[in-house]
Design a protein around this motif. Structure first.
Motif: not given
Length: 324
Positions: A160-168, A180-185, A242-247
């Motif tokens: 969930r945290s990785e999905t929430a952190a995804l940017r264009v 290709l998606l860069n999945i951040r830390r 602001a993006g969605l929170h993982p919760d």
């Protein structure tokens, strides 16, 4: 807050440099872990007060009684984490922790034998259920977001945290294959360095993660910044950046699962896409090494091995060769 680190002696410049680095690293401690420790400590303090003994420093007998009182109501894994919280607050006060006393560890082992140490896991959703959920998403902006959220999370096997952190900016076209998606830390795995994963075009237009993501971004007019954002009841997307929170992603997953009338929705959580995608891939014959590259699991990950066992439950089943 934790007390600052103080050198025992000297004012050596090298020591000062190392202490500065240590303080910086300590500031990155996982906030969720600290919150959990605080909640665990408060519960232990309430118990200690109820029997009229000090919580700090606590006697090993007090901790052992605490475990015995909570046994049966809390899982052994939860009680183990409670011990970590108690140890954390003793270390912070520069006191020896009673949680390492042999009798305390023996009580915890006894609880595991008596009540079981099996951890409950959230339900893994497989492809047929994902199709059903996506099919029930309405043709609104919120519905497009939810569709993309499900399909991207499932195909990229993200937390969930990785999905929430995804940017264009994390999306790179890779024609004719997909993106290709860069999945951040990940915040839940701060030692990871992130990973690049490929998300291919789907065989079915209705469940293609690439097309779903592109459609949502176009309709939401999002060209930069965080991808998945809040959308109000009038179908207006948040422009604050602001993006969605993982919760919040977990809440959306539960709500859309309920709309699709999937059974046992209480067992569905934000992790259901990740665990389900891994199990489905294994069930479809994908090599575990290839699956692990997509999911980012370490080679010795116990959770990954569990997902593999679930995926192979019927594809590699000894009972299939019994001729019944």
């Amino acid at each position: 807050m934790q007390e600052p680190l103080v050198p025992h002696r000297g004012s050596d410049a090298r020591l000062a440099e190392l202490l500065s680095k240590a303080h910086a690293l300590a500031s990155h401690a996982a906030p969720n872990t600290l919150r959990s420790y605080m909640a665990d400590w408060e519960d232990f303090c309430e118990f200690a007060a109820s029997i009229g003994v000090p919580a700090l420093p606590a006697e090993p007998a007090t901790v052992a009684c605490y475990l015995a009182e909570r046994a049966g109501n809390l899982r052994a894994a939860t009680l183990g984490r409670r011990l970590s919280g108690i140890a954390f607050y003793h270390r912070r006060a520069r006191l020896d922790s009673p949680t390492y006393h042999p009798q305390v560890r023996a009580v915890l082992q006894g609880i595991k034998r008596e009540f079981g140490a099996t951890q409950s896991f959230k339900r893994a959703l497989l492809t047929p259920e994902i199709r059903r959920i996506v099919d029930c998403c309405p043709d609104t902006l919120a519905g497009m977001r939810d569709t993309a959220l499900w399909l991207v999370s499932y195909s990229a096997m993200t937390r969930r945290s990785e999905t929430a952190a995804l940017r264009v900016e994390d999306i790179a076209p890779s024609e004719p294959d997909g993106v290709l998606l860069n999945i951040r830390r990940s915040k839940v795995d701060p030692e990871s360095r992130g990973r690049n994963v490929g998300v291919p075009y789907g065989a079915d237009e209705a469940t293609c993660p690439v097309l779903a993501l592109r459609r949502y971004l176009v309709e939401a007019k999002i060209s930069s910044g965080l991808i998945f954002r809040a959308i109000d009841q009038k179908d207006r997307v948040s422009r604050s950046g602001a993006g969605l929170h993982p919760d919040s992603i977990g809440v959306i997953f539960k709500r859309t699962t309920a709309r699709a009338e999937i059974e046992n929705i209480d067992e569905v959580a934000g992790h259901s896409t990740r665990s389900g995608a891994i199990s489905q891939s294994i069930r479809s014959g994908v090599d575990p090494y290839v699956v692990r590259k997509q999911s980012g699991h370490k080679p010795d990950s116990r959770s990954f091995e569990r997902y593999v066992r679930v995926g192979e439950m019927f594809t590699r089943n000894a009972a299939a060769g019994l001729g019944l």
